[in-house]
Design a protein around this motif. Structure first.
Motif, PDB file in Angstrom:
ATOM      1  N   ALA A   1      -1.130  -8.345  -3.277  1.00  0.00           N
ATOM      2  CA  ALA A   1      -2.389  -7.898  -3.637  1.00  0.00           C
ATOM      3  C   ALA A   1      -2.487  -6.104  -3.170  1.00  0.00           C
ATOM      4  O   ALA A   1      -2.915  -5.468  -3.903  1.00  0.00           O
ATOM      5  CB  ALA A   1      -3.327  -8.589  -2.915  1.00  0.00           C
ATOM      6  N   MET A   2      -1.935  -5.981  -1.974  1.00  0.00           N
ATOM      7  CA  MET A   2      -1.914  -4.680  -1.356  1.00  0.00           C
ATOM      8  C   MET A   2      -1.301  -3.603  -2.391  1.00  0.00           C
ATOM      9  O   MET A   2      -1.636  -2.698  -2.898  1.00  0.00           O
ATOM     10  CB  MET A   2      -1.401  -4.568   0.099  1.00  0.00           C
ATOM     11  CG  MET A   2      -2.547  -5.116   0.922  1.00  0.00           C
ATOM     12  SD  MET A   2      -1.664  -5.269   2.620  1.00  0.00           S
ATOM     13  CE  MET A   2      -1.652  -3.473   2.899  1.00  0.00           C
ATOM     14  N   ILE A   3       0.138  -4.216  -2.721  1.00  0.00           N
ATOM     15  CA  ILE A   3       0.921  -3.268  -3.803  1.00  0.00           C
ATOM     16  C   ILE A   3       0.336  -3.146  -4.850  1.00  0.00           C
ATOM     17  O   ILE A   3       0.429  -2.165  -5.476  1.00  0.00           O
ATOM     18  CB  ILE A   3       2.337  -3.702  -3.531  1.00  0.00           C
ATOM     19  CG1 ILE A   3       3.582  -2.637  -3.801  1.00  0.00           C
ATOM     20  CG2 ILE A   3       2.645  -4.821  -4.432  1.00  0.00           C
ATOM     21  CD1 ILE A   3       3.452  -1.478  -3.015  1.00  0.00           C
ATOM     22  N   SER A   4      -0.511  -4.380  -5.308  1.00  0.00           N
ATOM     23  CA  SER A   4      -0.681  -4.369  -6.578  1.00  0.00           C
ATOM     24  C   SER A   4      -2.077  -3.331  -7.002  1.00  0.00           C
ATOM     25  O   SER A   4      -2.441  -2.775  -7.764  1.00  0.00           O
ATOM     26  CB  SER A   4      -1.023  -5.680  -7.285  1.00  0.00           C
ATOM     27  OG  SER A   4      -1.526  -5.655  -8.565  1.00  0.00           O
ATOM     28  N   ASN A   5      -2.868  -3.684  -5.893  1.00  0.00           N
ATOM     29  CA  ASN A   5      -4.343  -2.974  -6.022  1.00  0.00           C
ATOM     30  C   ASN A   5      -4.674  -1.818  -5.075  1.00  0.00           C
ATOM     31  O   ASN A   5      -5.439  -0.934  -5.505  1.00  0.00           O
ATOM     32  CB  ASN A   5      -5.275  -4.220  -5.676  1.00  0.00           C
ATOM     33  CG  ASN A   5      -5.110  -5.393  -6.632  1.00  0.00           C
ATOM     34  OD1 ASN A   5      -4.880  -5.186  -8.019  1.00  0.00           O
ATOM     35  ND2 ASN A   5      -5.011  -6.556  -6.090  1.00  0.00           N
ATOM     36  N   ASP A   6      -4.018  -1.847  -3.906  1.00  0.00           N
ATOM     37  CA  ASP A   6      -4.305  -0.726  -2.955  1.00  0.00           C
ATOM     38  C   ASP A   6      -3.951   0.667  -3.451  1.00  0.00           C
ATOM     39  O   ASP A   6      -4.482   1.671  -3.211  1.00  0.00           O
ATOM     40  CB  ASP A   6      -3.897  -1.210  -1.573  1.00  0.00           C
ATOM     41  CG  ASP A   6      -4.742  -2.171  -1.013  1.00  0.00           C
ATOM     42  OD1 ASP A   6      -5.617  -2.668  -1.480  1.00  0.00           O
ATOM     43  OD2 ASP A   6      -4.435  -2.466   0.314  1.00  0.00           O
TER      44      ASP A   6
END
Length: 284
Positions: free
Chosen positions: A173-178
């Motif tokens: 989620a971090m690499i996709s959204n942050d």
């Protein structure tokens, strides 16, 4: 292997189309929304099952591709039918195969597989699914046949412990959204400088593309440049002062501490005490 798919959303349709086109025996779809199941079956040239019992009966492998919030409920319904020798697999990134509570008593075995892939469109995502890496965990009797299936189609399949699924999903989620959040934060800063968004995007494109390319090819240490990498505390101090009243200031400080760690790995002989202290200012 004959695969029945429970759930006719983006993940289910992508997997069904991709596998059917590869010659895998996909029985068809069951969904609470009949229209979705019909569309999925027509697109993949498979069958619609109006009753859950029917798809369970004809399939030796069941893919549960519903939203995470209903996987447990769906499993509770499936568990009521004869399951001896069958494989159950869900495709949630955050849930493990532990959600198949009591599966040992049914004679079936369970696993989870998560493709690190963006299922953006129900009817086109299958086209590039061959590029996806997969992460699997669960009982070997369920996991191994599916790992062999996907590896036979050219995929890399990595194994993970059930206890690490949530941490793994947080990373995804971090690499996709942050990165999107950081991008928007930078666009907002440039807007404060008087730039239109379309100009800002053009301005940023070369540095973003170059950094992403270098990170993927050589890793974070080699991609790192800028004042933290150089140990330029005066410039960092000016940045923090300029951003003090902006929400971007907290983002800059939080990420800056990570950059210091990367710089220390890159230059182990260098002591970054002053830089570390700078990014720690104002911490509660």
């Amino acid at each position: 292997m004959k695969i029945g798919i429970v759930g006719a959303g983006r993940v289910g349709v992508t997997l069904g189309k991709y596998l059917a086109d590869a010659g895998v025996d996909v029985a068809g779809y069951y969904s609470k929304t009949t229209k979705s199941a019909v569309e999925a079956a027509e697109f993949t040239d498979t069958k619609v099952f109006e009753k859950l019992a029917d798809i369970v009966q004809v399939s030796d492998t069941l893919f549960i591709t519903t939203p995470d919030s209903v996987i447990s409920e769906v499993w509770g319904c499936i568990a009521a039918y004869p399951l001896t020798g069958k494989i159950l697999c869900h495709f949630s990134g955050s849930l493990s195969s532990d959600i198949f509570s009591g599966i040992d008593k049914t004679g079936a075995s369970g696993c989870s597989i998560h493709p690190m892939y963006a299922f953006s469109n129900r009817f086109t995502s299958y086209e590039n699914f061959h590029t996806a890496y997969l992460v699997a965990e669960g009982a070997a009797s369920a996991r191994k046949p599916l790992e062999n299936l996907f590896r036979g189609l050219g995929h890399t399949v990595l194994e993970i412990r059930a206890a690490d699924k949530v941490k793994y999903h947080a990373a995804a989620a971090m690499i996709s959204n942050d990165m999107i959040a950081l991008f928007q934060t930078v666009l907002d800063l440039l807007e404060e400088c008087g730039f239109k968004e379309e100009d800002s995007i053009c301005l940023l494109r070369p540095i973003i593309e170059n950094n992403v390319s270098t990170m993927l090819e050589q890793g974070a240490m080699e991609a790192l440049t800028g004042p933290v990498e150089r140990g330029d505390t005066e410039t960092v101090k000016k940045h923090m002062e300029a951003l003090q009243a902006s929400p971007a200031g907290e983002v800059y400080r939080t990420l800056g501490k990570v950059l210091v760690d990367i710089a220390e790995r890159k230059y182990p002989e260098r002591h970054n005490t002053a830089m570390q202290a700078l990014f720690s200012l104002g911490e509660k």
